[in-house]
Design a protein around this motif. Sequence first.
Motif: not given
Length: 430
Positions: A291-312
């Motif tokens: 079964v392939i669920p609804d919302g199975a694919v997610g595309c990660l913005d690595t730039g936003r992740l880097h910013t979030a990690v820097g804040h934490l």
Amino acid sequence: MALLLGGQFGETTATAAVATRLRLAHMDDYAPWGARQQQQADAIAEVDGWPRYRTDPGREQTVGNDPLLVGGQGAQYYSSLTSDVLSRTLTALGDGWTSRGRNLQSLDNAVTDAIFSVGARVHSPPDPHQNWFPQDGSGVTVSRQDVPPLVTVRPSAGRRDVTAFGPSPYRNQELLLGARVYTVPRLTVRTSAGRPPSRSEDTRPGLRIGAVPDAVRRPSITAACPAGSEVYLWAPHFSGTARLASDPATGPTGRFRSDYPVTKIAPMQRLGRVPASGRLRIELSPDRTGVIPDGAVGCLDTGRLHTAVGHLKATGATDVTVSDGTVRAQLPAGSTGTAVVAAPRIAGWRCATGGASAVPAGQYLGLIAVPLDGSSTSLTCTFDPPGLRLGGAVGAVSLLFLVLLCVVTAVRRRRAAGQPAPPMTTRPSA
């Protein structure tokens, strides 16, 4: 009688043999210690930085308890006493498990690595001892990632229960991270015949994908995402492999193992990057109906992740030490909100800030949480197994009672031994 006993013995033996064979067919089989395990252990020892960050032994497990065998601080432990909050939290974030939930898997994901402070991760080829997936010619490698400390500070105070998670693991990861980093696109799923698949008719929500021979056109998923973002596929009830059609030669292969409704579900897998066109196509190679669920694919913005990690990192603990069952952290002056320890909030954790008395830890989406009011710069959390004090008290009282009983018994015997024997009397003869 001999015939009856012989028949019963034979029936019992045959039943035990059949039951054992069926049980072993559902259990994973791992190789004994060898060169593969030694390579993993050496790679982990070389980059281990605990408690500054965790080192994960990797998605391809050696046994059911990899951190115990080859080292590291991953989540992949087997236990019949796996805590409910740990299982629920990791499953909500897209993780998988085997052994009916007793053995959690390693979740190879950049966001969850940031959440749980996994700064180093081992990547191994498929285990040659298994027959799940063919060898891919790769070797043992280690990837590094800039991650926050084990203790971070979140601006929103308050306690959240694990049930606050929603159905999407990508949005759940964002809740714990505290930042929006994913694009979850609309999907177009097609069968090997190029037709829309039917909806699942059981408890698994999603679209049914059947197994097809290698020579037949493969089922596929298409979607649109920002160019350059990392593609993840979450399909807990899919069994087989998945690859990005834009880069089938060098891109990673997503390996999924699921056998609903028996013992296991598959964790989320990384598949590569979105091409410059922004259009992605995932080719599926199922080995059974899934079964392939609804919302199975997610595309990660690595730039936003880097910013979030820097804040934490900027607002998190400046120093963390771990000894036995105690975590100590130094926090920036004036910290307010909620201190979150990257560990499951199971019963037994007690925390204190500054010189205050320890109280039961709060919960922040399944993790240990402690409210901060800006007056303390230190945090101490200690774990005592639930019932340890009561059990110790009951044991001590029982031991004291046993000692007293032995003493009283010995005194009575000594007194009885020191008393003279009563005189013997005889009856006069008739």
